[in-house]
Design a protein around this motif. Structure first.
Motif, PDB file in Angstrom:
ATOM      1  N   THR A 299       0.822  -1.218   0.000  1.00 26.14           N
ATOM      2  CA  THR A 299       0.000   0.000   0.000  1.00 26.14           C
ATOM      3  C   THR A 299       0.859   1.273   0.000  1.00 26.14           C
ATOM      4  O   THR A 299       0.362   2.351   0.315  1.00 26.14           O
ATOM      5  CB  THR A 299      -0.904   0.050   1.248  1.00 26.14           C
ATOM      6  N   GLY A 429      -4.583   0.980  -1.840  1.00 20.61           N
ATOM      7  CA  GLY A 429      -4.861   1.998  -0.812  1.00 20.61           C
ATOM      8  C   GLY A 429      -4.817   3.384  -1.431  1.00 20.61           C
ATOM      9  O   GLY A 429      -4.148   3.597  -2.435  1.00 20.61           O
ATOM     10  N   THR A 451      -8.912   0.309   0.209  1.00 19.84           N
ATOM     11  CA  THR A 451      -8.771   1.072   1.456  1.00 19.84           C
ATOM     12  C   THR A 451      -8.601   2.549   1.114  1.00 19.84           C
ATOM     13  O   THR A 451      -7.845   2.895   0.202  1.00 19.84           O
ATOM     14  CB  THR A 451      -7.520   0.611   2.247  1.00 19.84           C
ATOM     15  N   TRP A 453      -7.795   6.266   3.124  1.00 23.74           N
ATOM     16  CA  TRP A 453      -7.489   6.964   4.372  1.00 23.74           C
ATOM     17  C   TRP A 453      -7.810   8.443   4.189  1.00 23.74           C
ATOM     18  O   TRP A 453      -7.372   9.055   3.205  1.00 23.74           O
ATOM     19  CB  TRP A 453      -6.004   6.830   4.717  1.00 23.74           C
ATOM     20  N   ASN A 458      -1.633   4.720   5.297  1.00 24.52           N
ATOM     21  CA  ASN A 458      -1.084   3.451   5.785  1.00 24.52           C
ATOM     22  C   ASN A 458      -1.314   3.256   7.279  1.00 24.52           C
ATOM     23  O   ASN A 458      -0.479   2.708   7.996  1.00 24.52           O
ATOM     24  CB  ASN A 458       0.402   3.336   5.424  1.00 24.52           C
ATOM     25  N   GLU A 460      -3.184   1.276   9.216  1.00 22.91           N
ATOM     26  CA  GLU A 460      -4.024   0.079   9.212  1.00 22.91           C
ATOM     27  C   GLU A 460      -4.649  -0.211  10.563  1.00 22.91           C
ATOM     28  O   GLU A 460      -4.101   0.163  11.597  1.00 22.91           O
ATOM     29  CB  GLU A 460      -3.172  -1.135   8.867  1.00 22.91           C
ATOM     30  N   PHE A 466      -9.129  -5.545   4.577  1.00 20.93           N
ATOM     31  CA  PHE A 466      -7.999  -5.078   3.778  1.00 20.93           C
ATOM     32  C   PHE A 466      -7.935  -5.884   2.490  1.00 20.93           C
ATOM     33  O   PHE A 466      -7.993  -7.117   2.516  1.00 20.93           O
ATOM     34  CB  PHE A 466      -6.697  -5.274   4.571  1.00 20.93           C
TER      35      PHE A 466
END
Ligand code: NAP
Ligand code: MG
Length: 499
Positions: A299, A429, A451, A453, A458, A460, A466
């Motif tokens: 990721t 990601g 994923t 954010w 990163n 997690e 995931f």
């Protein structure tokens, strides 16, 4: 040759390392007596050699897993499986330091972050799946007065697992602990570059009290041992983490008996920085997103997209952040946050991308930080590298480099940012930085990635699923999905009438 060897760690202490194949709770030689060498990436020196499995060894391991499944493990209650996993978590906690040191030696992972962050995650997820073991439920479907269906979740049986070298013990733990909680038995193969921590972990499986054959740990080559697991007729499910190219092979090999397949493959994840974000926070997370584990991260945020108005300001902050916090050095030095790359092959690969960016595409390159250690050491060190103003059709923008190399590209507004973020064949990601709540969520919805954010990267959590969109994979791990991917559903139809 003995099945254990003494290894002296860079910190001075010596420990006993198993080097056999771990089958039926014992370390054994491989049938061919063949060995593979494992090298210390910090200095290029041989650490030791371990036995490597061939097809015959895989067949024996699969038979052990099948026997354990049919006679013991499938009859074990969720409560019993949970207790064993809790005991395993305690043992990992007790042996945390040595486990972290082994991966720091074998994979060059900075000891400080490995012993803190990676081992904490492993312990946490072991407890999480221990707790899940007795909470796997089915469902009830009323059909009519006299008919109903109930659905139950059953384990697949024997599960094959193949893991990479970037997080040797963590990647294995993501797979092993969840598959065990769901009631499967396992044959797992470590990466040829990093066999040591997983073999050591085999001893904890015995100490925790897992019956023989429930977990079998194999060292060996992907082309021989890995492919024998993927194509084995008596393996019911295969789970893989590694490159997209090998993931495709695994999927093909799995067709022989229509195994269920979970693939965690490559990525080219973006970090998208809007002008209305907290720029120093965005710089901090974006640096972590690419340089943690020396960029050897599926990721890794290897593409940074910055809204044009704040491009120069972000670039300055990003460089300052790297100088301050991403320090290349010996993995056992407390100050080190960027260790060596895993192998000479990977170093050459990463450097060929850097050369291509400079010489073929004539991109503008910024080298950050002190490169002294890289020049002095015999190991496979690479400094953080930024390529700026990188166009979206660049090879460096499109291909997974798997090293501390990041591209920075300008964008102009929401739509352009989203188009550029989604402009690769991968979808693992994505990070987005903005203080506008509507924009953050809308952008998150538009990203084609497993994923997202918002205002971090990163970051997690083992309670969340995931996995990847597009060429980044099939299926999910961790969280509830960690149980889901290791169970299959059976619908039982009941007729209460006499007809
Ligand atoms: P890889 O070749 O995909 O290896 C991953 C695992 O698959 C290893 O255990 C490997 O064994 C095994 N394997 C290799 N060929 C196989 C085959 N034909 N059948 C079954 N198993 C096989 O990855 P790598 O060589 O370690 O790294 C190459 C690239 O993969 C990296 O540069 C990176 O782009 C990507 N990668 C991604 C991740 C991720 O987390 N998504 C992790 C690592 C690497 P051997 O160790 O013997 O090769
Ligand atoms: Mg090694």
């Amino acid at each position: 040759m003995s099945l254990f060897t003494d290894i002296k760690l860079p910190t001075g202490e010596t420990y006993k390392q198993p080097i056999g194949l771990f089958i039926n709770n014992e370390f054994v030689k491989s049938h061919s007596d063949e060995l593979i060498e494992t090298i210390n990436p910090t200095n290029g020196e041989l650490i030791t050699s371990v036995y490597a499995a061939n097809e015959q060894d895989i067949d024996i391991a699969v038979k052990a897993a099948r026997e354990a499944y049919e006679t013991k493990w499938s009859k074990t209650s969720g409560v019993e499986r949970g207790e064993l996993l809790y005991r395993l978590a305690e043992l990992i906690e007790q042996e945390r330091d040595i486990l972290a040191k082994i991966d720091s030696l074998d994979a060059g992972k900075p000891y400080e972050s490995n012993s803190q962050s990676d081992l904490s995650q492993i312990i946490e997820l072991t407890k999480y799946f221990a707790g899940y073991s007795d909470k796997i439920k089915g469902s009830y479907l009323p059909i009519s007065d006299e008919k109903f269906v109930y659905e139950i979740k059953e384990p697949y049986g024997v599960v094959g697992q193949i893991v990479p070298w970037n997080y040797p013990l963590a990647m294995a733990s993501w797979k092993i602990q969840s598959a065990l909680a769901a009631g499967n038995t396992i044959v797992i193969k470590s990466a040829e570059n990093t066999p040591l921590s997983l073999l050591y972990f085999g001893q904890l499986i015995v100490k925790a009290g897992f019956p023989p054959g429930v977990v079998n740990i194999i060292s060996g080559l992907g082309s021989i041992a890995g492919s024998a697991i993927a194509s084995h007729e008596d393996v019911d499910k295969i789970a893989f983490t590694g490159s997209t190219q090998v993931g495709k092979h695994i999927q093909q090999a799995a067709t022989s008996n229509l195994k269920a397949v979970t693939l965690e493959c490559g990525g080219k994840s973006p970090s998208v920085v809007f002008k209305d974000s907290n720029l120093s926070n965005a710089a901090k997370w974006s640096a972590l997103g690419i340089f943690y584990n020396t960029g050897q991260n599926c990721t890794a945020n290897s593409r940074i997209l910055v809204e044009e108005e704040v491009y120069d300001e972000f670039l300055t902050l990003f460089q300052e952040e790297i100088k301050k916090n991403w320090i290349v050095g010996d993995p056992f030095d407390d100050k080190t946050t960027v260790g060596p790359l895993i192998s000479k092959v990977q170093l050459d690969r990463v450097q060929s991308y850097i050369k291509h960016g400079e010489e073929v595409e004539k991109l503008s390159k910024l080298e950050v930080g002190d490169s002294a250690i890289y020049k002095e050491q015999k190991g496979w060190f690479q400094n953080p590298i930024i390529f700026k103003d990188v166009p979206t059709d660049s090879k460096l923008f499109q291909e997974e480099i798997f090293g501390p190399v990041v591209t920075i590209t300008k964008f102009s507004g929401f739509e352009d940012g989203l188009t550029k973020a989604n402009n690769t064949k991968y979808g693992l990601g994505s990070a987005v930085f903005t203080n506008n709540i509507q924009k953050a969520h809308k952008f998150g919805r538009g990203l084609k990635a497993g994923t997202v954010w918002i205002n971090s990267s990163n970051d997690e959590d083992i309670r969340a699923s995931f996995g990847g969109y597009k060429l980044s994979g099939i299926g999910r791990e961790l969280g509830e999905s960690g149980i889901e991917v290791y169970t299959q559903t059976k619908a039982i139809h009941v007729n209460l009438s006499e007809e």
